[in-house]
Each structure stands twice: as structure tokens, then as C-alpha cells.
Design an enzyme around this catalytic site. Structure first.
Site, PDB file in Angstrom:
ATOM      1  N   SER A 236       0.826  -1.203   0.000  1.00 43.44           N
ATOM      2  CA  SER A 236       0.000   0.000   0.000  1.00 43.44           C
ATOM      3  C   SER A 236       0.868   1.264   0.000  1.00 43.44           C
ATOM      4  O   SER A 236       1.685   1.444  -0.897  1.00 43.44           O
ATOM      5  CB  SER A 236      -0.958  -0.035   1.197  1.00 43.44           C
ATOM      6  N   ASP A 323      -9.733  -5.078  -4.483  1.00 46.34           N
ATOM      7  CA  ASP A 323      -9.123  -4.130  -3.543  1.00 46.34           C
ATOM      8  C   ASP A 323      -9.962  -2.845  -3.501  1.00 46.34           C
ATOM      9  O   ASP A 323     -10.067  -2.143  -4.510  1.00 46.34           O
ATOM     10  CB  ASP A 323      -7.694  -3.808  -3.994  1.00 46.34           C
ATOM     11  N   HIS A 362      -7.758  -5.671   0.212  1.00 50.98           N
ATOM     12  CA  HIS A 362      -6.570  -4.821   0.252  1.00 50.98           C
ATOM     13  C   HIS A 362      -5.394  -5.419   1.029  1.00 50.98           C
ATOM     14  O   HIS A 362      -4.248  -5.087   0.749  1.00 50.98           O
ATOM     15  CB  HIS A 362      -6.943  -3.467   0.871  1.00 50.98           C
TER      16      HIS A 362
END
Length: 388
Positions: A236, A323, A362
Site C-alpha cells: 500500500s 481491492d 486490500h
């Protein structure tokens, strides 16, 4: 007798006249209208007014709430524009510490019995907390050992992964801990840390500071790992730190053996525009000026799409199609940029998607039963390149 009969007749006529209905007028309506007592009439009026009053009061409160919410909605963009630090806070979310009430000095409380907690000092007045998890083969030997033993263990014949986490939370986040366990079971040392301003690390967060912290930890690992491969894994927001770091390492000609990006974006502006938080403002007039320009003003770019053009090492991108935080299309776009970049001409670039039905979203790619095979095949080739 006559008097008595007359009196009876009079009484009878009075009773009849009392019982007789009121006389009608020419319009066939009652000459005297029937009326309720005053108290009953007042009660009836009050009963009719009460529902009306309630409805009016409810509508008034609802209208007041709507006006207040609309005022807040309009005020927030101006507040963000006037105070860019607010947007920086929203990018980093370092003030969100999840899970709460854990002692980062005790990784064993999170089920990491083969992990040691360190503290390193990248710069003056900056201290960062570090966790070092050893490979599964060293679990038994690691119990009860001190920091010196763990540092020496980096020189054992096992590859090392430097893990760079995303925004919010700490190095003790649940999904992060589960990934450490998976990587450790596959035979890797895992070294991770909290950037300055996160967890129990001291300092103020910034893109430059986060990148420098990562560089310091990488150099610390290389000074102890000998010729063992060192890989960098970013997740991320950590992918932005990872590409910043690897670009710098390549420029000084000390690249890592491979770079792994999990749920990456192209750059922070495109990610902010696609983030779920921005949905209610995405079509607000001047969205870029109000919300995206303050990020750039704060010195935050995390330009993965630019960095990959200067990276010379194997690259693996992992991204789940479902995601909701970093859209899948951004990871795919980054891959397309990297795959056509001249800097990767002699290196492997691979993109691995995870289907929506898997539900990895995610941060749950670590659950994939295919992950060990993916890493073994990809990093095995990287190790081959490393030795040749």
C-alpha cells in the site's frame, strides 16, 4: 276536580314542550346550534394541533440538520486548502494505532515467539522500533536469545525480506503479523519497522523521513547479512516508500535482489482521487485544487510511476481485483509502465492478480495458498540472477 285536571294538563304540556325538538327555520336548519361544552372544545382543538406541532417540529429539526451538514460539507474543502497539514495527516494516518493496547516491545504477545524487538536511530532525535523475525528453521534456537544473537543470525544462509508497511496501524497490525509468519515459515528472515511518527517510533512523519528510515534499516541489514539475498516488500503506502528506496539504491549502485509491491498505486494524487474517502467530493468543483494540490504542497508525491523508470532489479506486483482501497487498475497501470521501461530490460517484471472471488481485498493476499509457489518461483529466479 276541575282544578286538579287543569294542573295535570299544564304539567303535561310543559313536559311535552321540554322534550320537543328545537324549531326549524325556513332553511330546515336548527334555529339553535348544538354546542359542546367549552372544556371539550378546547381539548379537541389541542388534540388536532398536537400532531401538526410534532410534524412541524420534526421537519424543523431535520431541515436544521441538513443545513448544518451542507455547511460542513462546503467548509471542509476550504479548511483542507488553508491547512495542508490536515491532508498530510489523512495520507499518513499515523495517529491511528490499531490494534490498541499492545506492547510493541513484546512481539511474543502477538504470537511471534521467534522475534526480537530493536530500536535504531537513523538521525538525531529520531528513533524507530524494529522487529526481526527469524526463519522457521531457527525458531527453537531463537527462544530466549538476546539482540546480539538475532543480529548474528542475519548472517546465516537464509534470505532476508525488509517489509515496509502501509499507513495507519503499527508493525504489530494483525494482517502484518500473519504475513511475517507466512514468510518466516517459507525460510525468510523478516525485518520490519515503524516509520518515525508511527507506533513507538519517535519523530514527525514525512515522505523524505520515511524513505530515510527505510534506507537506514536496509544498510543495517546489509552490514550483517553478508552475501545473503535481501528483498524489499512494500504494501500500500509502503510501496511508495519501497520505490523511493530502491530508486535511491539503484542510483548508488547497491540495488536489492528483488522488489515486491503488494497493492501498489501509480502516484499519491491518483490514489487519493480513487480512494473511498474521496467519493463524496470526487465531483466537487475544484477537487484537485482543494484536495490534491495540498498533498503536493506538503511535499508528498510517492511517485511509483516515475520511480520504476530508474529501478534495475526484478519486480513482482501482487494485487487483488477486489481491492477497495487501492483500485486494481492502478496496480495494473504501474505494471504496464514498468514492463515497458528500459531500466527493467535485463530483469524479470511479473504481475500476479488475485480474482475477486478469493476475497483478498486490500490486505489479505497472505492467505493465498498460491503465495509460497509464487514467491519460490519468482525469488528463486532472482537468487539465480544474484549469484550470476
Amino acid at each position: 276536580m276541575r282544578k286538579r285536571n287543569e294542573s295535570v294538563t299544564v304539567e303535561h304540556e310543559r313536559a311535552a314542550s321540554a322534550a320537543a325538538p328545537a324549531p326549524l327555520d325556513k332553511g330546515c336548519s336548527l334555529r339553535h346550534s348544538l354546542r359542546l361544552p367549552a372544556a371539550a372544545a378546547a381539548a379537541a382543538d389541542t388534540g388536532m394541533k398536537r400532531p401538526l406541532g410534532r410534524r412541524y417540529g420534526l421537519w424543523f429539526r431535520l431541515r436544521k440538520l441538513i443545513i448544518w451538514l451542507l455547511g460542513v460539507y462546503i467548509a471542509i474543502p476550504f479548511l483542507v486548502k488553508l491547512c495542508p497539514a490536515i491532508q498530510a495527516k489523512l495520507v499518513f494516518l499515523n495517529f491511528v494505532r490499531v490494534p490498541y493496547f499492545i506492547d510493541l516491545k513484546r512481539p511474543q504477545d502477538q504470537g511471534l515467539n521467534h522475534t526480537c524487538n530493536y530500536y535504531l536511530q537513523p538521525e538525531e532525535d529520531v528513533t524507530i522500533g524494529v522487529w526481526h523475525t527469524v526463519p522457521a528453521a531457527l525458531w527453537k534456537n531463537a527462544r530466549g536469545k538476546d539482540q546480539l544473537w538475532f543480529e548474528d543470525a542475519l548472517g546465516s544462509s537464509h534470505p532476508v525480506i525488509l517489509y515496509l508497511h502501509g499507513n495507519a496501524g503499527t508493525r504489530g497490525g494483525d494482517h502484518r503479523v500473519e504475513l511475517y509468519k507466512v514468510l518466516s515459515s517459507l525460510g525468510y528472515h523478516v525485518v520490519t519497522f515503524d516509520y518515525r511518527g508511527w507506533g513507538d517510533s519517535i519523530g514527525s512523519p514525512s515522505e523524505r523521513g520515511m524513505t530515510y528510515d527505510a534506507l537506514h534499516v536496509f544498510d543495517w541489514i546489509k552490514a550483517r547479512s553478508g552475501d545473503n539475498p535481501v528483498y524489499i516488500w512494500g504494501h500500500s503506502l509502503g510501496t511508495g516508500v519501497a520505490t523511493n528506496l530502491v530508486r535511491r539504491l539503484c542510483e548508488r549502485e547497491t540495488p536489492p535482489d528483488a522488489l515486491i509491491l503488494e497493492s501498489p498505486f501509480t502516484n499519491i494524487r491518483e490514489e487519493a482521487r480513487s480512494h473511498p474517502f474521496s467519493v463524496i467530493y470526487r465531483y466537487f468543483p475544484g477537487f484537485d485544487w482543494f484536495f490534491l494540490d495540498p498533498i503536493t504542497t506538503s511535499g508528498i508525491k510517492f511517485a511509483n510511476d516515475e520511480n520504476v523508470k530508474y529501478i534495475s532489479c526484478s519486480l513482482l506486483i501482487l494485487h487483488a481485483e477486489d481491492d477497495p482501497v487501492v483500485p486494481f487498475h492502478l496496480g495494473k497501470k504501474l505494471y504496464n509502465i514498468a514492463a515497458t521501461s528500459r531500466s527493467f530490460r535485463d530483469y524479470k517484471v511479473q504481475f500476479v492478480p488475485f480474482h475477486t472471488d478469493l476475497g483478498y481485498r486490500h490486505k489479505y493476499i497472505y492467505r493465498s495458498p498460491e503465495l509460497p509457489r509464487i514467491l519460490r518461483e519468482f525469488l528463486g529466479k532472482s537468487e539465480h540472477e544474484h549469484h550470476h
